[in-house]
Design an enzyme around this catalytic site. Structure first.
Site, PDB file in Angstrom:
ATOM      1  N   TYR A  86       0.782  -1.074  -0.037  1.00  0.00           N
ATOM      2  CA  TYR A  86       0.140   0.070   0.014  1.00  0.00           C
ATOM      3  C   TYR A  86       0.753   1.253  -0.033  1.00  0.00           C
ATOM      4  CZ  TYR A  86      -4.156  -2.941   0.349  1.00  0.00           C
ATOM      5  OH  TYR A  86      -4.998  -3.843   0.145  1.00  0.00           O
ATOM      6  N   ARG A 141       1.623   1.808  -3.533  1.00  0.00           N
ATOM      7  CA  ARG A 141       0.199   2.228  -4.284  1.00  0.00           C
ATOM      8  C   ARG A 141       0.098   3.891  -4.006  1.00  0.00           C
ATOM      9  NH1 ARG A 141       0.792  -1.853  -5.414  1.00  0.00           N
ATOM     10  NH2 ARG A 141       1.605  -0.908  -7.133  1.00  0.00           N
ATOM     11  N   GLN A 144     -15.431   2.738  -6.051  1.00  0.00           N
ATOM     12  CA  GLN A 144     -14.779   1.547  -5.660  1.00  0.00           C
ATOM     13  C   GLN A 144     -12.983   1.929  -5.403  1.00  0.00           C
ATOM     14  OE1 GLN A 144     -16.366  -2.009  -7.384  1.00  0.00           O
ATOM     15  NE2 GLN A 144     -16.480  -0.363  -8.969  1.00  0.00           N
ATOM     16  N   ASN A 145     -12.727   3.114  -5.994  1.00  0.00           N
ATOM     17  CA  ASN A 145     -11.221   3.350  -5.953  1.00  0.00           C
ATOM     18  C   ASN A 145     -10.708   3.871  -4.657  1.00  0.00           C
ATOM     19  OD1 ASN A 145     -11.556   2.727  -8.518  1.00  0.00           O
ATOM     20  ND2 ASN A 145     -11.427   4.620  -9.193  1.00  0.00           N
ATOM     21  N   VAL A 146      -9.530   3.670  -4.451  1.00  0.00           N
ATOM     22  CA  VAL A 146      -8.897   4.072  -3.154  1.00  0.00           C
ATOM     23  C   VAL A 146      -7.753   5.470  -3.532  1.00  0.00           C
ATOM     24  CG1 VAL A 146      -8.968   1.942  -1.782  1.00  0.00           C
ATOM     25  CG2 VAL A 146      -6.975   2.399  -3.337  1.00  0.00           C
ATOM     26  N   ASP A 147      -7.699   5.455  -4.663  1.00  0.00           N
ATOM     27  CA  ASP A 147      -6.963   6.836  -5.168  1.00  0.00           C
ATOM     28  C   ASP A 147      -7.948   8.023  -4.947  1.00  0.00           C
ATOM     29  OD1 ASP A 147      -8.615   7.944  -7.476  1.00  0.00           O
ATOM     30  OD2 ASP A 147      -7.875   5.951  -8.488  1.00  0.00           O
ATOM     31  N   HIS A 168     -14.480   1.488  -0.627  1.00  0.00           N
ATOM     32  CA  HIS A 168     -13.213   0.644  -0.282  1.00  0.00           C
ATOM     33  C   HIS A 168     -11.897   1.267   0.292  1.00  0.00           C
ATOM     34  CE1 HIS A 168     -14.842  -2.490  -3.745  1.00  0.00           C
ATOM     35  NE2 HIS A 168     -15.110  -2.429  -2.518  1.00  0.00           N
ATOM     36  N   GLY A 227     -15.675   2.085 -15.628  1.00  0.00           N
ATOM     37  CA  GLY A 227     -14.135   1.705 -15.180  1.00  0.00           C
ATOM     38  C   GLY A 227     -14.145   0.459 -14.195  1.00  0.00           C
ATOM     39  N   THR A 228     -15.404  -0.257 -14.303  1.00  0.00           N
ATOM     40  CA  THR A 228     -15.462  -1.325 -13.054  1.00  0.00           C
ATOM     41  C   THR A 228     -16.019  -2.565 -13.780  1.00  0.00           C
ATOM     42  OG1 THR A 228     -16.501  -2.033 -11.232  1.00  0.00           O
ATOM     43  CG2 THR A 228     -17.700  -0.645 -12.458  1.00  0.00           C
TER      44      THR A 228
HETATM   45  P1  OAD Z   1     -11.264  -4.298 -12.183  1.00  0.00           P
HETATM   46  O1  OAD Z   1      -9.682  -4.263 -12.409  1.00  0.00           O
HETATM   47  O2  OAD Z   1     -11.751  -5.207 -11.717  1.00  0.00           O
HETATM   48  O3  OAD Z   1     -12.052  -3.611 -13.390  1.00  0.00           O
HETATM   49  C1  OAD Z   1     -11.562  -2.464 -14.167  1.00  0.00           C
HETATM   50  C2  OAD Z   1     -12.445  -2.330 -15.318  1.00  0.00           C
HETATM   51  O4  OAD Z   1     -12.120  -1.206 -16.081  1.00  0.00           O
HETATM   52  C3  OAD Z   1     -12.629  -3.589 -16.400  1.00  0.00           C
HETATM   53  O5  OAD Z   1     -13.809  -3.840 -16.622  1.00  0.00           O
HETATM   54  C4  OAD Z   1     -11.776  -2.908 -17.574  1.00  0.00           C
HETATM   55  O6  OAD Z   1     -12.256  -3.270 -18.834  1.00  0.00           O
HETATM   56  C5  OAD Z   1     -12.121  -1.316 -17.529  1.00  0.00           C
HETATM   57  N1  OAD Z   1     -11.134  -0.119 -17.929  1.00  0.00           N
HETATM   58  C6  OAD Z   1      -9.716  -0.406 -18.293  1.00  0.00           C
HETATM   59  N2  OAD Z   1      -9.346   0.798 -18.770  1.00  0.00           N
HETATM   60  C7  OAD Z   1     -10.559   1.429 -18.861  1.00  0.00           C
HETATM   61  C8  OAD Z   1     -10.705   2.866 -19.451  1.00  0.00           C
HETATM   62  N3  OAD Z   1      -9.623   3.571 -19.866  1.00  0.00           N
HETATM   63  N4  OAD Z   1     -11.810   3.324 -19.394  1.00  0.00           N
HETATM   64  C9  OAD Z   1     -12.840   2.632 -18.872  1.00  0.00           C
HETATM   65  N5  OAD Z   1     -12.858   1.604 -18.364  1.00  0.00           N
HETATM   66  C10 OAD Z   1     -11.538   0.886 -18.404  1.00  0.00           C
HETATM   67  O7  OAD Z   1     -11.273  -3.076 -11.159  1.00  0.00           O
HETATM   68  P2  OAD Z   1     -12.763  -2.708 -10.428  1.00  0.00           P
HETATM   69  O8  OAD Z   1     -14.011  -3.175 -11.067  1.00  0.00           O
HETATM   70  O9  OAD Z   1     -12.393  -1.335  -9.921  1.00  0.00           O
HETATM   71  O10 OAD Z   1     -11.388  -3.898  -4.131  1.00  0.00           O
HETATM   72  O11 OAD Z   1     -12.458  -3.482  -8.998  1.00  0.00           O
HETATM   73  C11 OAD Z   1     -13.203  -3.690  -8.013  1.00  0.00           C
HETATM   74  C12 OAD Z   1     -12.636  -3.728  -6.855  1.00  0.00           C
HETATM   75  O12 OAD Z   1     -11.633  -4.933  -6.835  1.00  0.00           O
HETATM   76  C13 OAD Z   1     -11.478  -2.817  -6.389  1.00  0.00           C
HETATM   77  O13 OAD Z   1     -11.942  -1.776  -5.526  1.00  0.00           O
HETATM   78  C14 OAD Z   1     -10.620  -3.750  -5.556  1.00  0.00           C
HETATM   79  C15 OAD Z   1     -10.503  -4.852  -6.217  1.00  0.00           C
HETATM   80  O14 OAD Z   1     -10.117  -6.044  -5.408  1.00  0.00           O
HETATM   81  C16 OAD Z   1     -10.457  -4.096  -3.084  1.00  0.00           C
HETATM   82  O15 OAD Z   1      -9.373  -3.840  -3.036  1.00  0.00           O
HETATM   83  C17 OAD Z   1     -11.485  -4.218  -1.790  1.00  0.00           C
END
Ligand code: OAD
Length: 221
Positions: free
Chosen positions: A49, A52, A82-85, A100, A166-167
């Site tokens: 962390y 990060r 969900q972002n920590v940034d 998160h 972005g998720t």
């Molecule tokens: P993920 O890494 O699971 O998913 C990221 C998503 O962003 C994917 O669906 C990509 O296709 C999409 N993506 C990538 N580049 C992009 C761009 N330039 N524009 C738009 N979309 C883009 O990340 P999260 O869904 O945020 O939790 O993950 C959820 C949680 O899983 C996080 O908060 C974290 C992780 O484990 C904890 O640490 C508790």
């Protein structure tokens, strides 16, 4: 209402979790992001962390974060992330709900409510809260409760419009919160790829910086 994930910060240079080259490809969740990992090897967890947090120093909000901040001139915008940034805040968004946790904060291992601003400082073993207990990252680990659930759900349940960006929508309970939007709400998801388009959503297939500036312009009414 905006529901964001790591992909919105990807074009700022921060890695996502599950894409190729993502954080969970290089690191095991079980080694760095669980209470058990912390009990077993706190130094490894802190190193992960701290790295990060240091990574945040070298990046800036991108056009997608900025478009959401700009949209506040026209309507109320609440970001549930969900972002920590801290890129939503640095772009100027004034209502950001972190599910998160936040990299720029530390908290007490003795009392959860004792949270401290770190900015870009590292946490080291021996850094303690006012009760004398070790500080830990103010992030949610697997197996822990999501933060601010009540506030996030209330906001989503009263949304006129919901943008999901972005998720991968693969981490619950957070991913399930988008189902609380009222049936009449306009729903848009921005993603380069999706396993499944959530029911009732318009899918804008592409990156956050490709679509958010034009979408926010469309919503300036
Ligand atoms: P993920 O890494 O699971 O998913 C990221 C998503 O962003 C994917 O669906 C990509 O296709 C999409 N993506 C990538 N580049 C992009 C761009 N330039 N524009 C738009 N979309 C883009 O990340 P999260 O869904 O945020 O939790 O993950 C959820 C949680 O899983 C996080 O908060 C974290 C992780 O484990 C904890 O640490 C508790």
């Amino acid at each position: 209402m905006v529901f964001s994930g790591a992909g919105i910060s990807a074009e700022s240079g921060l890695p996502t979790f599950r894409d190729n080259g993502g954080l969970w490809h290089d690191h095991s969740v079980y080694d760095v992001a669980t209470p058990e990992a912390w009990a077993r090897d706190p130094q490894l967890v802190l190193d992960f962390y701290n790295a990060r947090r240091q990574g945040l120093r070298n990046v800036e909000p991108n056009a997608a974060h900025s478009a959401l901040a700009e949209l506040e001139k026209y309507c109320e915008v609440v970001v549930v992330t969900q972002n920590v940034d801290d890129l939503h805040e640095r772009a100027g968004s004034s209502q950001v709900i972190h599910l998160h946790g936040e990299l720029t904060k530390a908290r007490s291992t003795a009392r959860e409510s004792l949270v401290y601003d770190l900015d870009d400082r590292d946490i080291v073993l021996g850094d303690v809260c006012e009760l004398g207990s070790q500080l830990r990252p103010h992030v949610v680990w697997f197996g822990e409760m999501v933060h601010n659930t009540e506030a996030a759900c209330a906001e989503i349940a009263s949304a006129d419009r919901l943008l999901v960006v972005g998720t991968s929508l693969s981490v619950y309970p957070a991913a399930g919160f988008i189902e609380l939007a009222p049936p009449a709400a306009e729903r848009v998801v921005v993603a380069p790829d999706l396993d499944r388009v959530p029911a009732g959503f318009e899918w804008l297939r592409g990156s956050a910086t490709d679509y958010l500036p034009q979408l926010c312009e469309r919503w300036q009414d």
